[in-house]
Design a protein around this motif. Sequence first.
Motif, PDB file in Angstrom:
ATOM      1  N   VAL A   1       0.886  -1.167   0.000  1.00 27.63           N
ATOM      2  CA  VAL A   1       0.000   0.000   0.000  1.00 27.63           C
ATOM      3  C   VAL A   1       0.920   1.212   0.000  1.00 27.63           C
ATOM      4  N   PRO A   2       0.931   1.977  -1.095  1.00 24.98           N
ATOM      5  CA  PRO A   2       1.855   3.118  -1.181  1.00 24.98           C
ATOM      6  C   PRO A   2       1.614   4.122  -0.059  1.00 24.98           C
ATOM      7  N   PRO A   3       2.672   4.821   0.376  1.00 30.43           N
ATOM      8  CA  PRO A   3       2.508   5.813   1.443  1.00 30.43           C
ATOM      9  C   PRO A   3       1.412   6.832   1.135  1.00 30.43           C
ATOM     10  N   ALA A   4       1.278   7.248  -0.106  1.00 29.01           N
ATOM     11  CA  ALA A   4       0.252   8.246  -0.454  1.00 29.01           C
ATOM     12  C   ALA A   4      -1.149   7.711  -0.160  1.00 29.01           C
TER      13      ALA A   4
ATOM     14  N   ALA B   1       3.314  13.804   2.450  1.00 28.51           N
ATOM     15  CA  ALA B   1       3.176  13.373   1.047  1.00 28.51           C
ATOM     16  C   ALA B   1       4.400  13.770   0.243  1.00 28.51           C
ATOM     17  N   ASP B   2       4.865  14.995   0.430  1.00 26.48           N
ATOM     18  CA  ASP B   2       6.032  15.478  -0.304  1.00 26.48           C
ATOM     19  C   ASP B   2       7.277  14.661   0.027  1.00 26.48           C
ATOM     20  N   ARG B   3       7.484  14.379   1.303  1.00 22.47           N
ATOM     21  CA  ARG B   3       8.728  13.717   1.723  1.00 22.47           C
ATOM     22  C   ARG B   3       8.709  12.205   1.518  1.00 22.47           C
ATOM     23  N   THR B   4       7.535  11.580   1.507  1.00 21.38           N
ATOM     24  CA  THR B   4       7.501  10.130   1.285  1.00 21.38           C
ATOM     25  C   THR B   4       7.367   9.776  -0.191  1.00 21.38           C
ATOM     26  N   SER B   5       7.087  10.764  -1.037  1.00 19.82           N
ATOM     27  CA  SER B   5       6.915  10.477  -2.467  1.00 19.82           C
ATOM     28  C   SER B   5       8.212  10.024  -3.125  1.00 19.82           C
ATOM     29  N   ALA B   6       9.334  10.354  -2.519  1.00 22.24           N
ATOM     30  CA  ALA B   6      10.620   9.968  -3.087  1.00 22.24           C
ATOM     31  C   ALA B   6      11.090   8.594  -2.618  1.00 22.24           C
ATOM     32  N   ALA B   7      10.254   7.908  -1.833  1.00 23.78           N
ATOM     33  CA  ALA B   7      10.646   6.585  -1.319  1.00 23.78           C
ATOM     34  C   ALA B   7      10.993   5.669  -2.481  1.00 23.78           C
ATOM     35  N   GLY B   8      12.084   4.956  -2.341  1.00 22.35           N
ATOM     36  CA  GLY B   8      12.544   4.076  -3.404  1.00 22.35           C
ATOM     37  C   GLY B   8      11.596   2.928  -3.668  1.00 22.35           C
ATOM     38  N   ASN B   9      11.790   2.322  -4.811  1.00 18.00           N
ATOM     39  CA  ASN B   9      10.979   1.194  -5.237  1.00 18.00           C
ATOM     40  C   ASN B   9      11.925   0.077  -5.658  1.00 18.00           C
TER      41      ASN B   9
ATOM     42  N   ILE C   1      12.029  -2.112  -0.877  1.00 15.68           N
ATOM     43  CA  ILE C   1      10.696  -2.585  -0.471  1.00 15.68           C
ATOM     44  C   ILE C   1      10.731  -4.101  -0.336  1.00 15.68           C
ATOM     45  N   GLY C   2      10.060  -4.604   0.685  1.00 17.19           N
ATOM     46  CA  GLY C   2       9.971  -6.044   0.898  1.00 17.19           C
ATOM     47  C   GLY C   2       9.205  -6.338   2.165  1.00 17.19           C
TER      48      GLY C   2
ATOM     49  N   PHE D   1      11.494  -0.333   3.508  1.00 16.10           N
ATOM     50  CA  PHE D   1      12.463  -0.539   4.584  1.00 16.10           C
ATOM     51  C   PHE D   1      12.687   0.757   5.369  1.00 16.10           C
ATOM     52  N   ALA D   2      12.635   1.906   4.679  1.00 18.33           N
ATOM     53  CA  ALA D   2      12.782   3.197   5.366  1.00 18.33           C
ATOM     54  C   ALA D   2      11.628   3.419   6.338  1.00 18.33           C
ATOM     55  N   ASP D   3      10.427   3.030   5.947  1.00 22.42           N
ATOM     56  CA  ASP D   3       9.254   3.160   6.816  1.00 22.42           C
ATOM     57  C   ASP D   3       9.456   2.309   8.068  1.00 22.42           C
TER      58      ASP D   3
END
Length: 199
Positions: free
Chosen positions: A32-35, A66-74, A79-80, A111-113
Motif C-alpha cells: 500500500v503506497p505511502p500516499a 506526502a512530499d517527503r515520502t513520495s521519493a521513497a525508493g521502489n 521494499i519487501g 524498509f525506510a518506513d
Amino acid sequence: EDEAAAAGRLVGALHAHAETFRWPDELQMALVPPADRLLHAADALTTALDAADDRARLCDVVAAVADRTSAAGNGPEEIGPVHGDLRLRRLRRAAGEAGVLGFGNCRTGSFADDLSVLWSDLGGREATPALRAALLDGYASVRRAPRATPDELEAFASLRCLEGAARLVVDARTRRGVPAEVVEQVGREIRRAADALPL
C-alpha cells in the motif's frame, strides 16, 4: 549508543533476509503506497476534527508527509517484507545483540518506513543525534541503508502517528461516536506529527 547500533544491525539483518524473497513474486501482501495510507488516515481524521486550526495543521502535515515520502525508493533493495512495528519496547538484548518480539504486523512495505519507527523512538533525548547515527551505522554494517534522508524518516514516522490517530477514530466510531477524549488524543497525535516535521 551500543544498543542503538545493535538495533540497527538487527533491522539490517531482517531487511537483508527480506531481500532474499523473489520480488514481487513471493510477496503475498500487496504494497500500500505511502500516499494511499496517508489519504486513508487523513479522511478518517478530518471527520473527527472540529477545530479549524486542527484541520489546518492536519492539512499541513499531510502535505509535508506526502512530499517527503513520495521519493521513497521502489524495488527489492527498498521494499519487501517488513516487521511493521519495530519499537524500542519490542527489542530484547542479550550478549550485545538485539532480538525482536511481535511479528503480528508483518507486511510488505518500505524498509525506510520500518526503520523510521526506531528513528522516532530515539528522538527527544539529549543524545538523539548520536543514537540515530549509531542506529544507521549499525544498519549499514549489515546492508546498505535505505536511501531515505532524515527528513524522509521523520515523514514516515509522522505517517505512523497519523495512522495511529486514524485507528483511534475508526475504533471509536464502531462504538457509536467519537468521544471528546479521543478527539483530544487525535489532536495531540497530529501535533506530534507536525512537531517531527519542519513545515
